[in-house]
Write a protein that holds these residues in place. Structure first.
Motif, PDB file in Angstrom:
ATOM      1  N   GLY A  99       9.749   1.174  -5.088  1.00  0.00           N
ATOM      2  CA  GLY A  99       8.418   1.189  -4.988  1.00  0.00           C
ATOM      3  C   GLY A  99       8.032   1.070  -4.098  1.00  0.00           C
ATOM      4  N   LYS A 100       8.904   2.534  -3.138  1.00  0.00           N
ATOM      5  CA  LYS A 100       7.352   3.348  -1.963  1.00  0.00           C
ATOM      6  C   LYS A 100       5.539   3.800  -2.740  1.00  0.00           C
ATOM      7  N   GLY A 101       5.827   4.264  -4.443  1.00  0.00           N
ATOM      8  CA  GLY A 101       4.825   5.232  -5.062  1.00  0.00           C
ATOM      9  C   GLY A 101       4.297   3.766  -4.756  1.00  0.00           C
ATOM     10  N   LEU A 102       4.008   3.055  -5.379  1.00  0.00           N
ATOM     11  CA  LEU A 102       3.721   1.841  -5.862  1.00  0.00           C
ATOM     12  C   LEU A 102       3.099   1.461  -4.479  1.00  0.00           C
ATOM     13  N   ILE A 103       3.375   0.860  -3.428  1.00  0.00           N
ATOM     14  CA  ILE A 103       3.164   0.374  -1.488  1.00  0.00           C
ATOM     15  C   ILE A 103       2.455   1.454  -1.805  1.00  0.00           C
ATOM     16  N   ALA A 104       2.692   2.743  -1.883  1.00  0.00           N
ATOM     17  CA  ALA A 104       1.627   3.254  -1.429  1.00  0.00           C
ATOM     18  C   ALA A 104      -0.168   3.422  -1.847  1.00  0.00           C
ATOM     19  N   GLN A 105       0.064   3.318  -2.756  1.00  0.00           N
ATOM     20  CA  GLN A 105      -0.846   3.348  -3.948  1.00  0.00           C
ATOM     21  C   GLN A 105      -2.152   1.808  -3.081  1.00  0.00           C
ATOM     22  N   THR A 106      -1.005   1.256  -3.445  1.00  0.00           N
ATOM     23  CA  THR A 106      -1.335  -0.591  -3.291  1.00  0.00           C
ATOM     24  C   THR A 106      -2.290   0.077  -1.613  1.00  0.00           C
ATOM     25  N   ILE A 107      -1.924   0.161  -0.542  1.00  0.00           N
ATOM     26  CA  ILE A 107      -2.355   0.298   0.532  1.00  0.00           C
ATOM     27  C   ILE A 107      -3.794   1.240   0.606  1.00  0.00           C
ATOM     28  N   HIS A 108      -3.753   2.121  -0.188  1.00  0.00           N
ATOM     29  CA  HIS A 108      -5.242   2.649  -0.143  1.00  0.00           C
ATOM     30  C   HIS A 108      -5.441   2.274  -1.051  1.00  0.00           C
ATOM     31  N   ARG A 109      -5.423   1.030  -2.221  1.00  0.00           N
ATOM     32  CA  ARG A 109      -6.428   0.413  -2.482  1.00  0.00           C
ATOM     33  C   ARG A 109      -6.885  -0.853  -2.421  1.00  0.00           C
ATOM     34  N   LEU A 110      -6.235  -1.092  -1.765  1.00  0.00           N
ATOM     35  CA  LEU A 110      -6.896  -2.559  -0.908  1.00  0.00           C
ATOM     36  C   LEU A 110      -7.415  -2.212   0.241  1.00  0.00           C
ATOM     37  N   SER A 111      -7.834  -0.302   1.005  1.00  0.00           N
ATOM     38  CA  SER A 111      -8.475   0.114   2.030  1.00  0.00           C
ATOM     39  C   SER A 111     -10.441  -0.100   1.534  1.00  0.00           C
ATOM     40  N   ASP A 112     -10.863   0.631   2.937  1.00  0.00           N
ATOM     41  CA  ASP A 112     -11.527   1.091   2.534  1.00  0.00           C
ATOM     42  C   ASP A 112     -12.119   2.343   1.980  1.00  0.00           C
TER      43      ASP A 112
END
Ligand code: ATP
Ligand code: MG
Length: 234
Positions: free
Chosen positions: A29-42
């Motif tokens: 899930g590394k790719g998924l977490i990377a996208q999640t970090i971006h989505r939850l950021s400003d």
């Protein structure tokens, strides 16, 4: 449990601009977490640029990342901004970073430290504001010991580090994930889903799965497609 802790930390870290390093076996899930970090950021409304370092020919990677000036080499009729500049305002996700050749590592270190890039064949510094997320399924510390990965870059990337657990280490998540995938594929493919039989669950829980969540996802996809009555059986 481990995953819950990671997700809580991901939410906290996402809003900051810190560099994040994601490690873990393939399919965790590394790719998924990377996208999640971006989505939850400003930065969520700005680009998320995913670069898979293992998918680019080593001698083209500098061009790809840092771009090149017009006329940088024969055939360079147009300037190429490069992928890092495309991430301006957003997030750059360097996947399989262990595969970045040493010369590109040096250039990338400059970017991480100084926040500018120098396109190939140019002398002009181009400032870029992009959050850096890096991922690897290799043991980067071992790569550092073997001098295949720069230690200074490793320390720059290793600010916030999430090690994603293999599915073997979080068997308690298997049932929830399997249900989630079955429900999703049943909707997507208009196939019935009634449930997972206890015997099938036993098999799921005890089968070694080196492909981790991705492998489980593929198994559930096949199971849904080939099930007649919507029951997932061994
Ligand atoms: N917790 C989860 N919930 C739902 N889907 C997940 C979860 N974790 C992973 N997945 C799915 O599993 C698949 C594999 O995840 P991902 O591509 O993020 O793995 P990876 O660690 O980047 O693997 P690799 O090292 O091979 O690139 C993806 O389709 C992803 O959406
Ligand atoms: Mg990946």
């Amino acid at each position: 449990k481990v995953m819950d802790e990671i997700l809580t930390a991901v939410r906290q870290v996402a809003r900051t601009d810190t560099t994040v390093l994601l490690t873990g076996e393939t399919g965790t899930g590394k790719g998924l977490i990377a996208q999640t970090i971006h989505r939850l950021s400003d930065r969520k409304n700005k680009p998320f640029v995913h670069i898979d370092c293992s998918a680019i020919t080593p001698n083209l990677i500098e061009n790809e990342l840092f771009g090149h000036a017009k006329g940088a080499y024969t055939g360079a009729d147009e300037a190429n901004p490069g992928r890092i500049l495309q991430a301006h305002g957003g997030t750059i996700f360097l996947d399989e970073i262990s595969e970045l050749p040493l010369n590109a590592q040096a250039k990338f270190l400059t970017f991480v430290q100084e926040r500018y890039i120098i396109p190939v064949g140019s002398t002009k510094l181009t400032p870029v504001n992009a959050r850096v997320i890096a991922a690897s399924n290799r043991d980067l510390e071992n790569f550092v010991r073997e001098k295949r990965f720069r230690s200074d870059l490793f320390f720059r990337l290793n600010v916030i580090h999430f090690e994603l657990p293999s599915l073997r280490k979080r068997k308690e998540d298997i049932y929830q994930l399997a249900l989630f995938f079955c429900e999703r594929f049943s909707l997507q493919h208009q196939k019935p889903f009634s449930g997972i039989t206890p015997k099938a669950l036993e098999v799921l829980n005890n089968r070694p799965r080196s492909g981790n969540v991705r492998e489980l996802q593929n198994m559930m996809m096949r199971a849904i497609l080939f099930s007649d009555d919507g029951w997932i059986t061994p």
